[in-house]
Design an enzyme around this catalytic site. Structure first.
Site, PDB file in Angstrom:
ATOM      1  CB  SER A 169     -83.272  94.068  72.849  1.00 28.18           C
ATOM      2  OG  SER A 169     -84.298  94.068  71.871  1.00 28.18           O
ATOM      3  N   GLY A 176     -87.990  94.785  71.422  1.00 28.64           N
ATOM      4  CA  GLY A 176     -88.418  93.550  70.776  1.00 28.64           C
ATOM      5  C   GLY A 176     -87.741  93.301  69.430  1.00 28.64           C
ATOM      6  CG  HIS A 190     -94.590 100.198  76.971  1.00 25.13           C
ATOM      7  ND1 HIS A 190     -94.649  99.845  75.639  1.00 25.13           N
ATOM      8  CD2 HIS A 190     -93.551  99.513  77.505  1.00 25.13           C
ATOM      9  CE1 HIS A 190     -93.672  98.981  75.393  1.00 25.13           C
ATOM     10  NE2 HIS A 190     -92.998  98.755  76.501  1.00 25.13           N
ATOM     11  CE  LYS A 249     -93.065  94.510  75.723  1.00 19.92           C
ATOM     12  NZ  LYS A 249     -92.413  95.043  74.559  1.00 19.92           N
ATOM     13  CD  GLU A 282     -95.035  97.105  73.161  1.00 22.71           C
ATOM     14  OE1 GLU A 282     -95.676  96.588  74.087  1.00 22.71           O
ATOM     15  OE2 GLU A 282     -93.884  96.734  72.843  1.00 22.71           O
ATOM     16  CD  GLU A 318     -89.181 100.298  77.707  1.00 25.58           C
ATOM     17  OE1 GLU A 318     -88.743  99.203  78.020  1.00 25.58           O
ATOM     18  OE2 GLU A 318     -90.353 100.499  77.384  1.00 25.58           O
ATOM     19  CG  ASN A 328     -94.051  95.157  79.726  1.00 21.16           C
ATOM     20  OD1 ASN A 328     -95.146  94.615  79.900  1.00 21.16           O
ATOM     21  ND2 ASN A 328     -93.838  96.093  78.808  1.00 21.16           N
TER      22      ASN A 328
HETATM   23  P1  PGA Z   1     -88.030  93.983  75.060  1.00 20.18           P
HETATM   24  O1  PGA Z   1     -89.225  94.929  75.589  1.00 20.18           O
HETATM   25  O2  PGA Z   1     -87.139  93.719  76.257  1.00 20.18           O
HETATM   26  O3  PGA Z   1     -88.717  92.743  74.564  1.00 20.18           O
HETATM   27  O4  PGA Z   1     -87.319  94.738  74.002  1.00 20.18           O
HETATM   28  C1  PGA Z   1     -88.968  95.992  76.473  1.00 20.18           C
HETATM   29  C2  PGA Z   1     -90.243  96.776  76.740  1.00 20.18           C
HETATM   30  O5  PGA Z   1     -91.025  96.987  75.810  1.00 20.18           O
HETATM   31  O6  PGA Z   1     -90.480  97.198  77.889  1.00 20.18           O
END
Ligand code: PGA
Length: 252
Positions: A214, A174, A96, A10, A98, A168, A8
């Site tokens: 992460s 992140g 997601h 983003k 976000e 997640e 992803n």
């Molecule tokens: P990250 O993001 O691996 O940077 O923690 C995962 C995600 O939001 O799908």
């Protein structure tokens, strides 16, 4: 079940950076693990060009990071599932954290998106997970299960067979804080149990459950060793071809 490795990206990378990354990934075919479904989710404007670019690399699938729940109409700025299908997009991220946090998406809208994706033959990757506050409150398992019930349990078994779930934990996205393999497996096992109870053994056992938050080359092997972790949804570490392929190969 094959392992799903989904990147992803983003809202990162401009066009030339994104193109360079997809070309790096395409060149590194031999570095990717066998029996893996490799999916990349770049920003929306690049999807159709990348579909053309990947013509001779059908081992890499394209996913969208978002879409709208309607087929067509006066929805300025939105993209429909059938528009995504028409440019060869096979997967879409739905719900997601976000999108939930920053764009106010709730389970009702997320369910509509999951259903719309399925009717356009796109595989929805349904994301769920708790934030740090919920995790500390000790009702985090109920919280995650409610996200599953409100969306996934509204589907028929035939629909559920076509989806992917990504757990997640928001506190691990992140942040560099990964859930331990045991913490992730605890939730994955619970989700698996509930899926089997709802849809029966065959369907319940066939739905891939990915972990996200992460994931890096250093922790992927431990996570993939868990029985109910069927792959990863990767943000930061998917922005570099070598790390991304290393994750796909990770095993203890
Ligand atoms: P990250 O993001 O691996 O940077 O923690 C995962 C995600 O939001 O799908």
């Amino acid at each position: 079940m094959k392992k799903y490795i989904i990147g992803n990206w983003k809202m990162n990378l401009d066009y030339s950076e994104s193109k360079a990354l997809i070309q790096d990934i395409a060149k590194a075919k031999d570095n990717f693990g066998p029996d893996c479904e490799i999916v990349v989710c770049p920003s929306m404007p690049f999807l159709s060009v990348f579909h053309e670019l990947l013509k001779n690399n059908d081992w890499i699938q394209l996913g969208a990071q978002n879409m709208f729940a309607k087929v067509a109409g006066a929805y300025t700025g939105e993209t429909s599932p059938s528009q995504l299908t028409s440019i060869g997009v096979k997967y879409v991220l739905v719900g997601h954290s976000e999108r939930r946090q920053d764009f106010g998406e709730d389970n009702k809208l997320i369910l509509a998106k999951v259903k719309a994706a399925l009717s356009a033959n796109i595989i929805p990757v349904f994301c769920c997970g708790e934030n740090q506050q919920v995790r500390k409150s000790n009702v985090f398992k109920e919280f995650i299960m409610k996200q599953i019930e409100d969306v996934i349990f509204e589907l028929t078994a035939q629909e559920a067979e076509k989806i992917i779930i990504a757990y997640e934990p928001i506190w691990a996205i992140g942040t560099g804080l990964t859930a331990t393999a045991a913490q992730a497996q605890e939730i994955h096992a619970l989700i698996r149990l509930r899926l089997v109870k709802q849809f029966g053994e065959k369907t319940g056992a066939s739905i891939p459950i990915l972990y996200g938050g992460s994931v890096k080359p250093e922790n992927a092997a431990e996570l993939f060793a868990e029985k109910d972790i069927n792959g990863a949804l990767i943000g930061g570490a998917s922005l570099e071809a070598a790390g991304f392929s290393e994750i796909s190969n990770a095993q203890l």
